[in-house]
Design an enzyme around this catalytic site. Sequence first.
Site, PDB file in Angstrom:
ATOM      1  N   ASP A 163       0.579  15.093 -61.492  1.00  0.00           N
ATOM      2  CA  ASP A 163      -0.584  14.970 -60.558  1.00  0.00           C
ATOM      3  C   ASP A 163      -1.112  13.698 -60.544  1.00  0.00           C
ATOM      4  O   ASP A 163      -0.881  12.963 -61.339  1.00  0.00           O
ATOM      5  CB  ASP A 163      -1.660  16.293 -60.922  1.00  0.00           C
ATOM      6  CG  ASP A 163      -2.457  16.667 -59.793  1.00  0.00           C
ATOM      7  OD1 ASP A 163      -2.449  16.069 -58.583  1.00  0.00           O
ATOM      8  OD2 ASP A 163      -3.101  17.695 -59.915  1.00  0.00           O
TER       9      ASP A 163
ATOM     10  N   TYR B  73       4.783  17.755 -72.852  1.00  0.00           N
ATOM     11  CA  TYR B  73       3.738  16.872 -72.546  1.00  0.00           C
ATOM     12  C   TYR B  73       2.897  16.849 -73.876  1.00  0.00           C
ATOM     13  O   TYR B  73       3.000  17.536 -74.709  1.00  0.00           O
ATOM     14  CB  TYR B  73       2.833  17.603 -71.353  1.00  0.00           C
ATOM     15  CG  TYR B  73       3.481  17.523 -70.058  1.00  0.00           C
ATOM     16  CD1 TYR B  73       2.944  16.509 -69.040  1.00  0.00           C
ATOM     17  CD2 TYR B  73       4.297  18.111 -69.418  1.00  0.00           C
ATOM     18  CE1 TYR B  73       3.333  16.584 -67.695  1.00  0.00           C
ATOM     19  CE2 TYR B  73       5.006  18.272 -68.225  1.00  0.00           C
ATOM     20  CZ  TYR B  73       4.293  17.421 -67.304  1.00  0.00           C
ATOM     21  OH  TYR B  73       4.693  17.192 -66.010  1.00  0.00           O
TER      22      TYR B  73
END
Length: 303
Positions: free
Chosen positions: A69, A144
């Site tokens: 994003d 992540y």
Amino acid sequence: MNLPAAPVVSPLPENTRIRLDIAYDGTDFSGWAIQPELRTVQGQIEAGLATILQSYPPYPSLIVAGRTDAGVHALGQVAHFDLTPDQVGGLLRRGRGRTPATLAVMVQRRLGGILVTQPEIVIKASAVAPPGFDARFSANWRRYEYRIADSVLGHNPQDRLRTTWHGFALDLEPMQVAAASLLGLHDFATYCKPRPGATTIRTLQEFSWRRDPDGVLVATVQADAFCHSMVRALVGACVAVGEGRLAGERLATLRINRARTSEFKVMPPQGLTLLAVDYPADDRLAARALETRARRALDEDEE
């Protein structure tokens, strides 16, 4: 007697798939995916490919392991694109030989030369992909990291672009317990931004917290794939636990409810970095891609 020259045998297939390993600072990008009139990572790399292949349209499109994003960073992003025989020929100069290694070097060198004007993007490696490789569907998992500087430390201004500043001290131990309660194969609709037609079932393989020597809280989150805003929502739920606003056992209950809630906030993007994407052995790539497609045909893996 002059004998006819032996034909040149090329080890490259007619259509050649290239794997790119990519790092980027997402601060000034509107995410990975191309969007009209917005600066995106995919848009910049594809523009670079169009430049180096300008005499050989149509230009390739990138398929990525996980769409990040706006504001999210990557150290281990993976993408692929396909080259036609004419495009391969255009990249390989006479006398250099049609070998996978030579082609990979030329792609990285020429694309890197174009992207030197985009210093937030680095092509870390380029390779001719083995048969069956698909950057998105062949992946085993994505990992992540999310970094939070809380009031125990204050914040280091040099890390401001990759760390979220949080104004309250966070209690690490209950955050650890709460994170562990979410591991496994579940429907994570509570922790995903809904997308019509897409499943929110994921296998969360690792979710752990640590405090680094510099005092920064770091979450490591690994899953077979992620839906939109999933990592930042999971982190936000743990932050609410660390503040004492939410009981740790509530996270599993909210997951079971499978509905978005206002009991925690989705965290800002700048603390999030895609660290790595893992793939099976070459002889399992095609099978893994088929398995993933069968389970998640309508999904986009993204964060």
